[in-house]
Design an enzyme around this catalytic site. Sequence first.
Site, PDB file in Angstrom:
ATOM      1  N   GLU A  86      -8.703   3.881 -22.365  1.00 42.62           N
ATOM      2  CA  GLU A  86      -9.264   4.695 -21.098  1.00 42.62           C
ATOM      3  C   GLU A  86      -8.589   6.369 -22.179  1.00 42.62           C
ATOM      4  O   GLU A  86      -8.056   7.187 -22.259  1.00 42.62           O
ATOM      5  CB  GLU A  86      -8.669   4.713 -19.775  1.00 42.62           C
TER       6      GLU A  86
HETATM    7  C1  BLG Z   1     -16.485   7.457 -14.724  1.00 38.79           C
HETATM    8  C2  BLG Z   1     -16.295   7.102 -12.975  1.00 38.79           C
HETATM    9  C3  BLG Z   1     -17.560   6.504 -12.456  1.00 38.79           C
HETATM   10  C4  BLG Z   1     -18.718   7.381 -12.016  1.00 38.79           C
HETATM   11  C5  BLG Z   1     -18.985   7.764 -14.045  1.00 38.79           C
HETATM   12  O1  BLG Z   1     -17.556   8.056 -13.956  1.00 38.79           O
HETATM   13  O2  BLG Z   1     -15.928   8.301 -15.086  1.00 38.79           O
HETATM   14  N1  BLG Z   1     -14.675   6.727 -13.528  1.00 38.79           N
HETATM   15  C6  BLG Z   1     -13.773   6.220 -13.086  1.00 38.79           C
HETATM   16  O3  BLG Z   1     -13.638   7.022 -12.324  1.00 38.79           O
HETATM   17  C7  BLG Z   1     -12.405   5.583 -13.068  1.00 38.79           C
HETATM   18  O4  BLG Z   1     -17.099   7.267 -10.863  1.00 38.79           O
HETATM   19  O5  BLG Z   1     -19.768   7.093 -11.636  1.00 38.79           O
HETATM   20  S1  BLG Z   1     -20.422   7.578 -10.338  1.00 38.79           S
HETATM   21  O6  BLG Z   1     -18.691   8.165  -9.661  1.00 38.79           O
HETATM   22  O7  BLG Z   1     -21.250   6.959  -9.389  1.00 38.79           O
HETATM   23  O8  BLG Z   1     -20.603   9.302 -10.778  1.00 38.79           O
HETATM   24  C8  BLG Z   1     -20.004   9.058 -13.752  1.00 38.79           C
HETATM   25  O9  BLG Z   1     -19.676   9.985 -13.493  1.00 38.79           O
HETATM   26  C9  BLG Z   1     -14.376   7.506 -16.786  1.00 38.79           C
HETATM   27  C10 BLG Z   1     -15.208   7.706 -16.625  1.00 38.79           C
HETATM   28  C11 BLG Z   1     -16.125   8.740 -17.223  1.00 38.79           C
HETATM   29  C12 BLG Z   1     -15.267   8.945 -18.391  1.00 38.79           C
HETATM   30  N2  BLG Z   1     -14.303   8.267 -17.511  1.00 38.79           N
HETATM   31  C13 BLG Z   1     -13.703   5.871 -16.562  1.00 38.79           C
HETATM   32  O10 BLG Z   1     -14.275   5.216 -17.517  1.00 38.79           O
HETATM   33  C14 BLG Z   1     -14.939   9.853 -19.671  1.00 38.79           C
HETATM   34  O11 BLG Z   1     -13.550  10.671 -19.120  1.00 38.79           O
HETATM   35  N3  BLG Z   1     -16.073  10.796 -19.610  1.00 38.79           N
HETATM   36  C15 BLG Z   1     -15.349  12.096 -20.316  1.00 38.79           C
HETATM   37  C16 BLG Z   1     -15.717  12.016 -21.740  1.00 38.79           C
HETATM   38  S2  BLG Z   1     -15.426  13.490 -22.772  1.00 38.79           S
HETATM   39  O12 BLG Z   1     -13.954  13.112 -23.837  1.00 38.79           O
HETATM   40  O13 BLG Z   1     -14.783  14.473 -21.467  1.00 38.79           O
HETATM   41  O14 BLG Z   1     -16.055  14.189 -23.412  1.00 38.79           O
END
Ligand code: BLG
Length: 489
Positions: free
Chosen positions: A317
């Site tokens: 992460e």
């Molecule tokens: C996750 C959430 C889920 C959520 C999904 O996104 O985050 N997890 C956490 O907060 C730990 O709860 O599921 S939902 O509640 O059912 O919608 C989907 O929305 C986090 C993810 C997103 C990802 N990392 C943990 O793995 C992230 O940071 N994405 C950003 C990408 S970028 O850099 O902005 O392009």
Amino acid sequence: MLAQTLFRSRCCQWLTATGFLLLLSGCGVDDVQPTTLERVKADGVLRVVTRNSPATYFQDRNGETGFEYELVKRFAEDLGVELKIETADNLDDLFNRLNAKDGPVLGAAGLVISPGRQARANFSHAYMDVTPQVIYRHGAGRPSSVDDLLGKHIVVLKGSSHAEQLAALKLQYPQLSYEESDAEEVVDLLRMVDEGQVDLTLVDSNELAMNQVYFPNVRVGFDLGDATRVGWAAAPGEDHSLQDEANAFLDTAKENGTLQRLKERYYGHVDVLGYVGAYTFAKHLQERLPRYEQHFQQAAKPLQLDWRLLAAMGYQESLWQPDATSKTGVRGLMMLTQNTAQAMGVVNRLDAKQSIRGGAKYIAQIKQELPESLLEPDRTWFALAAYNIGGAHLEDARKLAKAEGLNPDKWLDVKKMLPRLAQKKWFSKTRYGYARGGETVHFVQNIRRYYDILTWVTQPQLEDRQIADNNLHLPGINKTPPAEVLAPL
Ligand code: BLG
């Protein structure tokens, strides 16, 4: 072997034909020595000698593991016998045991088939090619040819193919000097170079690939010679029965993809992390993890999670950075969304301890809520996927799997479907629509890789592990096989 078999079968025919007269003739059954293969089958045990190292055999959270272990275990299963592993203190010890009467019958330890060794063992067909590499410490000046080896403090393993190589080189370069150590393992050599105790060592490319993640300062100078072949060593002598059987097994493992799958599983760190990623991970393991290790452990325990899985998630992460922030406003060491943080009672997402607690609580909750049909270890990989993409999209991917005739309860099948969630052709048919499923596949894959590495580093046998001075004591110091096995996930 052929002669022995012919003799045996003729003797048997004759035995049947002449009945008890045989006993009078003096050609008794006692004269016929069983072959090694027959002995293995009669005993129901295949005794194999190996080395305790990440590239061969070690204990992880689920018990015995390692590339050589997995391969030889399949061979034992094929033979229908139990596998009994013993570990040698060093390579000389390994060959001595193999040559001993009533010793192990097979050596499986990433053994390069060298001319010197062929006198001490009957080698199987090769199952891997490796290249001997000159290893130096970053910043100490890269050696690029044999001339650069002169005047350097070089240590290699006693009885290794590298010692043989250097002995041959010394005939051409009498000034070349090197030490042979029988007290070390490959990881020890790498650590000595990493810490600057010796200038150079020689290690096979597969061993480096496996260990790069632990030694941030270690680099490859150059390949010393061409690729060499690795095989199993059977006890020397006229009896080739076990060797022939091993060859047949290895040939099949090559054809049906078993060998390739095992290689990917065990040697994939560098493939997945990239060479730079591998030594960056090693650096962070030393510099960053010690700050958060206790938080991971404290968060994991009450939820019956493996703290190393949480740590692996935290690395994926944020590279263990509490102030990490994504473009979409997801924040903190465990990258919680605002919604998740709120639901988990996290007030300050940038506080490492709170973030880790929140992440732990969230993954534990997901694990509990997943359908009962998802069984371990896949259940854990599904939980990780849901952590990243959300349960709704994961459900979509499982449905796509089902529609394709795949198994929606198998991670291997569902991970093939996840990237489709980013393609209109597919996501337009799903309930929850577009999602970056390909990223989730990488997310899970990386975490599994980090988890494997953390499992090795924190093996129970590394009891003398010091966390003093904020430094993890790296593996390979203690070479005795671990007595205990960590609790399964
Ligand atoms: C996750 C959430 C889920 C959520 C999904 O996104 O985050 N997890 C956490 O907060 C730990 O709860 O599921 S939902 O509640 O059912 O919608 C989907 O929305 C986090 C993810 C997103 C990802 N990392 C943990 O793995 C992230 O940071 N994405 C950003 C990408 S970028 O850099 O902005 O392009």
